[in-house]
Design an enzyme around this catalytic site. Sequence first.
Site: not given
Length: 154
Positions: A50, A64-67
């Site tokens: 991501r 705000l890392p997200h996957a």
Amino acid sequence: MQLSSILKADAVKSIASCTSKKRLFHDLGEVAESCYGLNASDVVEALIDREGLGPTGVGQGIALPHARLEDAKSVFGLFLRLEKPLDFDAVDRQPVDLVFALIAPKDAGVDHLKALALVSRTLRDKAVCTKLRSNSDANTLHTILTEVEASQAA
């Protein structure tokens, strides 16, 4: 949706030292494995993939890392407070010290977006960020994050 419904108290950590974004993703993977039973390597790979689409450092020391992950049963969060800020390729080029990661099922759709909006709204509050930065106790950090919704509901 409330932060308390997606963020377990034991998924909140304060980390003394983190040397790279990749190391940070490994730390997040380990927390996801211990708290939510997911495979740490799968979480790390999903976060790195991501991040390859564009950095998730949103500015003002926040990332705000997200996957999305096949094995995730619901949307859940992980929060890390870094005692030593880390270069994260943020939009404002400032190092990051507050990291709120979200993992969602592949088919989460709108729930993933609602969670991302909720986290973003919470961390845009300068008072919340100041409190998070001035505390290192994990339980206190969890309380700060989840008390916001209680005060907004009142």
